[in-house]
Design an enzyme around this catalytic site. Structure first.
Site, PDB file in Angstrom:
ATOM      1  N   LYS A  86       0.843  -1.205   0.000  1.00 19.54           N
ATOM      2  CA  LYS A  86       0.000   0.000   0.000  1.00 19.54           C
ATOM      3  C   LYS A  86       0.878   1.255   0.000  1.00 19.54           C
ATOM      4  CE  LYS A  86      -3.841  -2.463   2.191  1.00 19.54           C
ATOM      5  NZ  LYS A  86      -4.635  -2.760   3.392  1.00 19.54           N
ATOM      6  N   GLN A 111      -4.804  -1.159   9.670  1.00 19.41           N
ATOM      7  CA  GLN A 111      -4.657  -2.501   9.093  1.00 19.41           C
ATOM      8  C   GLN A 111      -5.224  -3.551  10.054  1.00 19.41           C
ATOM      9  OE1 GLN A 111      -3.586  -3.064   5.973  1.00 19.41           O
ATOM     10  NE2 GLN A 111      -3.893  -5.249   6.159  1.00 19.41           N
ATOM     11  N   ASP A 146     -11.109   2.724   4.246  1.00 21.30           N
ATOM     12  CA  ASP A 146     -11.499   1.328   4.028  1.00 21.30           C
ATOM     13  C   ASP A 146     -13.010   1.169   3.866  1.00 21.30           C
ATOM     14  OD1 ASP A 146      -9.445  -0.670   3.887  1.00 21.30           O
ATOM     15  OD2 ASP A 146      -8.840  -0.066   5.905  1.00 21.30           O
TER      16      ASP A 146
END
Ligand code: GUN
Length: 299
Positions: free
Chosen positions: A53, A97, A120
């Protein structure tokens, strides 16, 4: 042999658009979209995902700021960190994460991210908007799957779609996106009684079960489009999906490979979301207000 649905090609297309958008935003506002990357714990796959990422962010001109705690964080420490990032106008997006280490409460942590910085799309408010049919920011993997299906012109309206797996990250939001595009959606999961009976009906079969090669060729309908979200490392070291590729590809019309299918799309969509949330915070809406893909074909 099935057509390969190449996620690398579609991801490159998305990333090129994001790169151009980031560049326009920077020259228009002088601001660099910035993503805070939060990693609590030392789960090895998370480290690889995060490295990917960050690399991709650098490629498209998005700045990333690291908040890496390999030794873990207590829940109060994590909540305090998220609170600071929420309040920091120099941070446009927050990537927390998952999974979090044992002892941390994932639901509470996700809900502590400001919804407008939730790249997200996991915040309950953003998931609620999706359910209500007016999505704000879309979860990356499901959004990436929709991009692949659209890129290859897969007809969704009226199609029999079966989603295997009911996670917050993939299965549940993906079912909503398919539904919004008028597919008839069946969700299967670990308690589904006769999985094969469902998967054999699927014209579009999306598998996010988190179990290596749980879908074998005999469970695939002739001519189906198969999307494999799985990413599993076998003891032999081989990387496989949740679908047994060789046997499934003999029956499917089209199939995503692992690696090189859905994986690259997740990262590309995260970049797209980061640009989107930065634009909103800076009051700079998308220069091309075209209807979102999930809206197309609505009637
Ligand atoms: N862990 C596995 N997939 C994801 C994802 O898409 N986002 C985050 N934040 N964590 C993950």
């Amino acid at each position: 042999m099935a057509q390969i649905l190449d996620g690398k090609v579609v991801a490159q297309k998305v990333l090129a658009e994001v790169k151009a958008g980031v560049s326009a935003l920077k020259s228009g506002s002088g601001v660099t979209p910035t993503l805070a990357v939060v990693l609590a714990g030392d789960f090895p796959p998370s480290k690889i995902y995060i490295a990917n990422k960050k690399r991709m962010a650098a490629e498209v001109g998005i700045a990333s700021r690291d908040f890496l705690y390999p030794g873990g964080l207590s829940q109060p420490e994590l909540l305090a960190l998220l609170g600071r990032l929420n309040a920091d106008p120099g941070v446009h997006g927050i990537l927390l994460q998952l999974p979090l280490p044992g002892g941390c409460n994932e639901d509470e942590a996700i809900a502590a991210i400001a919804p407008e910085k939730d790249v997200d799309g996991f915040h309950p408010m953003n998931l609620g908007h999706l359910l209500a049919g007016a999505p704000t920011v879309l979860p990356c993997t499901p959004a990436g799957i929709m991009e692949i299906l659209d890129h290859y012109g897969v007809e969704l309206k009226g199609a029999e779609a079966v989603v295997v797996g009911r996670s917050r990250i993939v299965g549940k939001p993906l079912a909503q996106l398919l539904l919004a595009r008028h597919a008839t959606v069946t969700m299967c999961h670990t308690r589904t009684r006769d999985l094969a009976a469902h998967t054999r009906r699927a014209e579009i079969l999306c598998v996010a079960a988190g179990r290596p090669q749980v879908i074998t060729g005999d469970m695939v309908r002739e001519g189906a489009v198969v999307v494999d979200v799985g990413m599993n490392r076998l003891e032999s070291g081989k990387l496989v999906g949740d679908v047994e590729f060789e046997t499934a590809a003999k029956r499917a019309r089209a199939i995503t490979p692992v690696p090189g299918g859905v994986g690259p799309m997740t990262v590309a969509m995260l970049m797209k979301n980061t640009l989107q949330v930065a634009r909103r915070q800076l009051g700079t809406p998308s220069p091309q207000p075209s209807p979102p893909r999930w809206e197309r074909g609505k009637s």
